[in-house]
Design a protein around this motif. Structure first.
Motif, PDB file in Angstrom:
ATOM      1  N   LEU A 197       8.993  -0.616  -8.310  1.00  0.00           N
ATOM      2  CA  LEU A 197       8.043   0.113  -9.141  1.00  0.00           C
ATOM      3  C   LEU A 197       8.741   1.203  -9.957  1.00  0.00           C
ATOM      4  CD1 LEU A 197       5.019   0.436  -6.681  1.00  0.00           C
ATOM      5  CD2 LEU A 197       5.201  -1.053  -8.684  1.00  0.00           C
ATOM      6  N   ALA A 198       9.759   1.828  -9.391  1.00  0.00           N
ATOM      7  CA  ALA A 198      10.514   2.836 -10.135  1.00  0.00           C
ATOM      8  C   ALA A 198      11.235   2.205 -11.320  1.00  0.00           C
ATOM      9  CB  ALA A 198      11.507   3.529  -9.211  1.00  0.00           C
ATOM     10  N   ASP A 199      11.775   0.996 -11.135  1.00  0.00           N
ATOM     11  CA  ASP A 199      12.410   0.296 -12.256  1.00  0.00           C
ATOM     12  C   ASP A 199      11.398  -0.060 -13.331  1.00  0.00           C
ATOM     13  OD1 ASP A 199      14.869   0.451 -11.013  1.00  0.00           O
ATOM     14  OD2 ASP A 199      14.738  -1.557 -10.116  1.00  0.00           O
ATOM     15  N   GLU A 200      10.232  -0.522 -12.911  1.00  0.00           N
ATOM     16  CA  GLU A 200       9.204  -0.902 -13.882  1.00  0.00           C
ATOM     17  C   GLU A 200       8.651   0.305 -14.627  1.00  0.00           C
ATOM     18  OE1 GLU A 200       7.935  -3.932 -14.902  1.00  0.00           O
ATOM     19  OE2 GLU A 200       9.738  -4.640 -13.868  1.00  0.00           O
ATOM     20  N   TRP A 209      -3.436   5.028 -11.661  1.00  0.00           N
ATOM     21  CA  TRP A 209      -3.646   3.855 -10.829  1.00  0.00           C
ATOM     22  C   TRP A 209      -3.745   2.588 -11.671  1.00  0.00           C
ATOM     23  CZ3 TRP A 209      -7.855   0.781 -11.629  1.00  0.00           C
ATOM     24  CH2 TRP A 209      -8.931   1.345 -12.330  1.00  0.00           C
ATOM     25  N   ARG A 210      -4.311   2.723 -12.889  1.00  0.00           N
ATOM     26  CA  ARG A 210      -4.434   1.550 -13.762  1.00  0.00           C
ATOM     27  C   ARG A 210      -3.069   1.147 -14.324  1.00  0.00           C
ATOM     28  NH1 ARG A 210      -9.011   0.859 -18.507  1.00  0.00           N
ATOM     29  NH2 ARG A 210      -8.613  -1.377 -18.902  1.00  0.00           N
ATOM     30  N   VAL A 211      -2.277   2.137 -14.679  1.00  0.00           N
ATOM     31  CA  VAL A 211      -0.918   1.844 -15.131  1.00  0.00           C
ATOM     32  C   VAL A 211      -0.135   1.138 -14.020  1.00  0.00           C
ATOM     33  CG1 VAL A 211       1.267   2.868 -15.878  1.00  0.00           C
ATOM     34  CG2 VAL A 211      -0.895   3.783 -16.740  1.00  0.00           C
ATOM     35  N   LEU A 212      -0.320   1.607 -12.791  1.00  0.00           N
ATOM     36  CA  LEU A 212       0.399   1.030 -11.651  1.00  0.00           C
ATOM     37  C   LEU A 212      -0.018  -0.416 -11.408  1.00  0.00           C
ATOM     38  CD1 LEU A 212       2.222   1.444  -9.118  1.00  0.00           C
ATOM     39  CD2 LEU A 212       0.152   2.139  -7.918  1.00  0.00           C
ATOM     40  N   VAL A 213      -1.330  -0.650 -11.342  1.00  0.00           N
ATOM     41  CA  VAL A 213      -1.830  -1.978 -10.961  1.00  0.00           C
ATOM     42  C   VAL A 213      -1.650  -2.998 -12.081  1.00  0.00           C
ATOM     43  CG1 VAL A 213      -3.892  -3.266 -10.302  1.00  0.00           C
ATOM     44  CG2 VAL A 213      -3.451  -1.022  -9.291  1.00  0.00           C
ATOM     45  N   LEU A 214      -1.929  -2.597 -13.317  1.00  0.00           N
ATOM     46  CA  LEU A 214      -1.936  -3.557 -14.415  1.00  0.00           C
ATOM     47  C   LEU A 214      -0.599  -3.689 -15.137  1.00  0.00           C
ATOM     48  CD1 LEU A 214      -5.420  -2.764 -16.030  1.00  0.00           C
ATOM     49  CD2 LEU A 214      -4.839  -4.501 -14.329  1.00  0.00           C
ATOM     50  N   HIS A 215       0.225  -2.672 -15.106  1.00  0.00           N
ATOM     51  CA  HIS A 215       1.452  -2.697 -15.910  1.00  0.00           C
ATOM     52  C   HIS A 215       2.736  -2.660 -15.077  1.00  0.00           C
ATOM     53  CE1 HIS A 215      -0.732  -2.159 -19.726  1.00  0.00           C
ATOM     54  NE2 HIS A 215      -1.549  -1.378 -19.031  1.00  0.00           N
ATOM     55  N   MET A 216       2.729  -1.997 -13.935  1.00  0.00           N
ATOM     56  CA  MET A 216       3.950  -1.874 -13.143  1.00  0.00           C
ATOM     57  C   MET A 216       4.047  -2.933 -12.049  1.00  0.00           C
ATOM     58  SD  MET A 216       3.981   2.293 -12.804  1.00  0.00           S
ATOM     59  CE  MET A 216       5.281   2.301 -11.579  1.00  0.00           C
ATOM     60  N   LEU A 217       2.955  -3.138 -11.323  1.00  0.00           N
ATOM     61  CA  LEU A 217       2.996  -4.038 -10.163  1.00  0.00           C
ATOM     62  C   LEU A 217       3.309  -5.486 -10.527  1.00  0.00           C
ATOM     63  CD1 LEU A 217       2.745  -4.038  -7.123  1.00  0.00           C
ATOM     64  CD2 LEU A 217       0.282  -4.419  -7.361  1.00  0.00           C
ATOM     65  N   PRO A 218       2.746  -6.065 -11.597  1.00  0.00           N
ATOM     66  CA  PRO A 218       3.092  -7.465 -11.914  1.00  0.00           C
ATOM     67  C   PRO A 218       4.582  -7.672 -12.141  1.00  0.00           C
ATOM     68  CG  PRO A 218       1.118  -6.810 -13.104  1.00  0.00           C
ATOM     69  CD  PRO A 218       1.654  -5.555 -12.474  1.00  0.00           C
ATOM     70  N   GLY A 219       5.239  -6.724 -12.817  1.00  0.00           N
ATOM     71  CA  GLY A 219       6.670  -6.870 -13.039  1.00  0.00           C
ATOM     72  C   GLY A 219       7.500  -6.674 -11.789  1.00  0.00           C
ATOM     73  N   ALA A 220       6.951  -5.971 -10.800  1.00  0.00           N
ATOM     74  CA  ALA A 220       7.681  -5.721  -9.562  1.00  0.00           C
ATOM     75  C   ALA A 220       7.530  -6.851  -8.548  1.00  0.00           C
ATOM     76  CB  ALA A 220       7.208  -4.409  -8.931  1.00  0.00           C
ATOM     77  N   ILE A 278       0.837  -1.208   0.000  1.00  0.00           N
ATOM     78  CA  ILE A 278       0.000   0.000   0.000  1.00  0.00           C
ATOM     79  C   ILE A 278       0.869   1.254   0.000  1.00  0.00           C
ATOM     80  CG2 ILE A 278      -1.635   1.348   1.365  1.00  0.00           C
ATOM     81  CD1 ILE A 278      -2.877  -1.294   2.272  1.00  0.00           C
ATOM     82  N   LEU A 279       1.837   1.321   0.908  1.00  0.00           N
ATOM     83  CA  LEU A 279       2.671   2.519   1.016  1.00  0.00           C
ATOM     84  C   LEU A 279       3.550   2.694  -0.218  1.00  0.00           C
ATOM     85  CD1 LEU A 279       3.723   2.230   4.771  1.00  0.00           C
ATOM     86  CD2 LEU A 279       2.091   3.842   3.773  1.00  0.00           C
ATOM     87  N   GLY A 280       4.136   1.588  -0.699  1.00  0.00           N
ATOM     88  CA  GLY A 280       4.983   1.688  -1.886  1.00  0.00           C
ATOM     89  C   GLY A 280       4.216   2.118  -3.118  1.00  0.00           C
ATOM     90  N   CYS A 281       2.993   1.604  -3.267  1.00  0.00           N
ATOM     91  CA  CYS A 281       2.172   1.984  -4.427  1.00  0.00           C
ATOM     92  C   CYS A 281       1.708   3.437  -4.326  1.00  0.00           C
ATOM     93  CB  CYS A 281       0.974   1.046  -4.548  1.00  0.00           C
ATOM     94  SG  CYS A 281       1.408  -0.627  -5.084  1.00  0.00           S
ATOM     95  N   LEU A 282       1.319   3.870  -3.128  1.00  0.00           N
ATOM     96  CA  LEU A 282       0.912   5.269  -2.957  1.00  0.00           C
ATOM     97  C   LEU A 282       2.073   6.221  -3.272  1.00  0.00           C
ATOM     98  CD1 LEU A 282      -1.235   5.099   0.310  1.00  0.00           C
ATOM     99  CD2 LEU A 282      -2.046   5.467  -2.025  1.00  0.00           C
ATOM    100  N   ALA A 283       3.266   5.845  -2.838  1.00  0.00           N
ATOM    101  CA  ALA A 283       4.423   6.690  -3.123  1.00  0.00           C
ATOM    102  C   ALA A 283       4.745   6.712  -4.613  1.00  0.00           C
ATOM    103  CB  ALA A 283       5.629   6.194  -2.328  1.00  0.00           C
ATOM    104  N   ALA A 284       4.537   5.581  -5.298  1.00  0.00           N
ATOM    105  CA  ALA A 284       4.874   5.500  -6.719  1.00  0.00           C
ATOM    106  C   ALA A 284       3.872   6.222  -7.606  1.00  0.00           C
ATOM    107  CB  ALA A 284       4.971   4.038  -7.143  1.00  0.00           C
ATOM    108  N   LEU A 285       2.671   6.517  -7.090  1.00  0.00           N
ATOM    109  CA  LEU A 285       1.675   7.214  -7.923  1.00  0.00           C
ATOM    110  C   LEU A 285       2.128   8.628  -8.275  1.00  0.00           C
ATOM    111  CD1 LEU A 285      -1.737   6.096  -6.367  1.00  0.00           C
ATOM    112  CD2 LEU A 285      -0.903   5.626  -8.679  1.00  0.00           C
ATOM    113  N   ARG A 286       2.869   9.271  -7.369  1.00  0.00           N
ATOM    114  CA  ARG A 286       3.368  10.635  -7.620  1.00  0.00           C
ATOM    115  C   ARG A 286       4.860  10.663  -7.297  1.00  0.00           C
ATOM    116  NH1 ARG A 286      -0.756  15.167  -7.160  1.00  0.00           N
ATOM    117  NH2 ARG A 286      -2.742  14.132  -7.525  1.00  0.00           N
TER     118      ARG A 286
END
Length: 334
Positions: A226-229, A246-257, A138-146
């Motif tokens: 997430l920064a690498d992805e 949020w969609r880019v994060l969940v569907l495209h960045m998070l699976p690779g991380a 949760i914290l890592g994803c919130l930080a990666a959004l901005r």
């Protein structure tokens, strides 16, 4: 009859290639298990040697008041302490494949002691590991959004700060604030007839003491992964297509991380088991940590070695699972 397109492997070739890849992964996993087993054997040898170098021994540490020198000598003979440490170590290792961990200085079967306490430690460490994973994601994803935003800087700074705090310091602070000052949660763990905590509220403070430092560590791992992805071509393409962040994060960045996240969580499992020694002692929690601290005070080498073996086996299993998760994308590509 239709042939496969040029440059595309035939289904049979893909199947054989996938089989060879799986076989290579199994061979590598076997080599990893053998290396870690050798490392664990070396660690156990250090445990026997290290306890031998401590002042006193199990006979004197567990002796009744008023025992004579002859009584202590007889007790040392019963415990095998009159034999060289190398002989005691080899005898103990020969029983390990059959699950025989020996007998404690108090005459209890170590296998029974460990099997009774391990479920409590597994409950505590598993709860802390689950909380760590959820909070770090949760914290890592919130930080990666901005990226580079205020929230990102706050999360990064806070995660670094809490990771630097030892578990026993966090535990002491939690007892002070949530137990002594507010009275919200119990400061010690009471057990019922089965040897488990008598109330689920007694699990909260120990679990938080283990969770907070590891959440800081894993939040940084999630944020870095997430920064690498974010620099991957398919992620940049998704951003150019105008998809919501949020969609880019969940569907495209998070699976690779996720492979990096799995590795970080697996590493935390070992740290949590190690931190449980101090935390369980502080909260009087009936787990492996309490057994280990008592065994160190009693110079009870077989008990210390038994706890070490169990912890090492659990950590090895978790690390192998993390390796499998990390290698799954490579197997899929082949």
């Amino acid at each position: 009859m239709t042939s496969a397109p040029s440059g595309t492997p035939a289904p049979g070739a893909r199947s054989r290639r996938g089989g060879r890849t799986a076989l290579r992964l199994l061979n590598r996993a076997g080599l990893v298990v053998l290396r870690r087993a050798a490392l664990l054997a070396a660690l156990l040898a250090l445990v026997f040697t290290g306890v031998e170098l401590l002042p006193g021994d199990a006979a004197s540490a567990t002796a009744e008041r008023g025992e004579s020198a002859a009584d202590l000598a007889a007790r040392r003979a019963v415990l095998g302490l009159d034999r060289p440490v190398a002989h005691r170590f080899l005898d103990w290792m020969t029983g390990l494949p059959t699950g025989d961990l020996g007998t404690s200085a108090h005459g209890e079967r170590i296998t029974d002691m460990v099997s009774a306490a391990f479920p409590n430690t597994l409950l505590l460490s598993g709860t802390a590991l689950l909380l760590t994973l959820v909070l770090a994601l949760i914290l890592g994803c919130l930080a990666a959004l901005r990226p580079e935003g205020r929230l990102d800087r706050t999360v990064t700074g806070a995660s670094t700060a809490v990771f630097a705090i030892p578990e026993f310091v966090v535990a002491t602070g939690l007892v002070l604030v949530l137990s002594l000052w507010t009275g919200w949660l119990p400061a010690v763990t009471l057990t019922d007839a089965s040897g488990t905590p008598s109330s689920w509220t007694m699990l909260i403070l120990p679990a938080l003491a283990l969770t907070i430092p590891q959440t800081g560590w894993n939040t940084r791992i999630v944020r870095a992964a997430l920064a690498d992805e974010a620099r991957a071509p398919h992620v940049e393409a998704a951003v150019l297509d105008g998809l919501p962040p949020w969609r880019v994060l969940v569907l495209h960045m998070l699976p690779g991380a996720l492979p990096s996240v799995a590795t970080g969580i697996a590493t935390s499992s070992g740290v949590l088991l190690g931190g449980a020694v101090a935390v369980e002692t502080i909260f009087n929690y009936p787990g492996l940590g309490s057994i280990l601290s008592s065994a160190v005070a009693d110079r009870d080498t077989p008990v210390i070695a038994g706890v070490t073996v169990l912890a090492g086996a659990v950590i090895t299993a978790v690390l192998l699972l993390a390796d499998a998760v990390r290698d799954l994308p490579a197997v899929g590509r082949r």
